[in-house]
Design a protein around this motif. Structure first.
Motif, short mmCIF file in Angstrom:
data_model
loop_
_atom_site.label_atom_id
_atom_site.label_comp_id
_atom_site.label_asym_id
_atom_site.label_seq_id
_atom_site.Cartn_x
_atom_site.Cartn_y
_atom_site.Cartn_z
N TYR A 83 -8.94 -22.22 101.47
CA TYR A 83 -9.34 -21.52 102.67
C TYR A 83 -9.51 -20.03 102.35
O TYR A 83 -8.87 -19.49 101.45
N GLN A 130 -9.41 -16.19 104.33
CA GLN A 130 -9.04 -15.46 105.54
C GLN A 130 -9.42 -14.00 105.39
O GLN A 130 -8.95 -13.32 104.47
N LEU A 171 -8.47 -18.73 109.54
CA LEU A 171 -8.78 -19.33 108.25
C LEU A 171 -10.09 -20.11 108.32
O LEU A 171 -10.32 -20.87 109.26
N PHE A 205 -6.32 -18.92 100.29
CA PHE A 205 -5.17 -19.81 100.30
C PHE A 205 -5.57 -21.17 99.74
O PHE A 205 -6.64 -21.69 100.07
N LEU A 241 -0.41 -29.53 106.28
CA LEU A 241 -0.66 -28.94 104.98
C LEU A 241 0.50 -28.05 104.56
O LEU A 241 1.12 -27.42 105.40
N PHE A 245 0.94 -24.74 102.42
CA PHE A 245 0.11 -23.66 101.91
C PHE A 245 0.80 -22.87 100.82
O PHE A 245 2.03 -22.70 100.82
N GLY A 246 0.00 -22.35 99.91
CA GLY A 246 0.48 -21.31 99.03
C GLY A 246 0.59 -20.01 99.81
O GLY A 246 0.18 -19.92 100.97
N LYS A 247 1.13 -18.98 99.17
CA LYS A 247 1.34 -17.72 99.87
C LYS A 247 0.08 -16.89 99.98
O LYS A 247 0.06 -15.87 100.67
#
Lengths: 110, 112
Positions: free
Chosen positions: A35, A37, A43, A88, A98, A100-102
């Motif tokens: 994604y 942002q 997102l 992301f 989901l 998510f990573g940071k």
């Protein structure tokens, strides 16, 4: 517990250069999402990777998935300023949402 | 195009207030989600719903509840708002078969 790690978390690069963002995850999954942002915005879905070896490309962005290594990459080719954003990766869990990573905050300078 | 609409972009509430965040999707999706986004922590799943009147806890449900009385609407409720619930809240709707989640614009909540 599923964990998703992105690196780098912050990246400043010049226009015209190439770079790769890495996304590692800790448990088996067959769905990997990228994604974008923009500041103050929501997102936007970029890519869905559904199988080992999957590769998707859109413009200067290319995403790939290696399920055996539990690794996805987002490669930026000849970066332009408009690609500045936070990216992301997210891993699909079997029955629900989901993880998510940071996020990778990407700044592309002229 | 999938459209996910969150009723408020910005909210300011006081500690102890009951807060309702509303989300509506127009694609007849069965699955909807609430996340919160905090700097350095990414997005974390609060609650999700498979269908009307069905709800499941996500990773951080404490202090929150949800309501899904109609398929298109998924509400997040802060029973008694606290300052640590100051955050950006994002609603998402999931589209089969690839299970892409489409996000609303977000609600930035400040609890004073």
């Amino acid at each position: 517990e599923l964990k998703v790690e992105q690196n780098p978390l912050f990246l400043s690069m010049q226009e015209g250069k190439n770079y790769t963002i890495y996304c590692n995850y800790s448990t088996t999954s067959d769905r990997l999402y990228w994604y974008r942002q923009d500041p103050g915005k929501s997102l936007e879905s970029l890519f869905v990777l559904l199988s080992n070896g999957a590769v998707k490309q859109e413009g200067r962005l290319m995403a790939s998935l290696d399920t055996k290594a539990r690794l996805s990459t987002l490669h930026i080719t000849a970066a332009v300023h408009d690609l500045s954003a936070t990216y992301f990766c997210a891993v699909g869990r079997a029955a629900d949402g989901l993880t998510f990573g940071k996020g990778t905050h990407l700044i592309i300078q002229p | 195009d999938v459209k996910v609409t969150q009723s408020s972009r910005y909210l300011v509430k006081r500690t102890g207030e009951k807060v309702f965040l509303e989300c509506v999707q127009d694609m007849d999706h069965e699955n909807m989600f609430w996340y919160r986004q905090d700097p350095g922590l990414g997005l974390r799943l609060i609650y999700f719903s498979y269908d009307v009147k069905m709800k499941e806890k996500g990773d951080i449900p404490e202090g929150y509840s949800v309501s899904r009385e109609k398929k298109e609407r998924f509400s997040l409720i802060l029973e008694s708002a606290s300052t640590n619930q100051t955050s950006m809240y994002l609603c998402a709707s999931r589209e089969p078969p690839k299970n892409i989640q489409y996000f609303g614009a977000g609600t930035r909540l400040s609890v004073l």
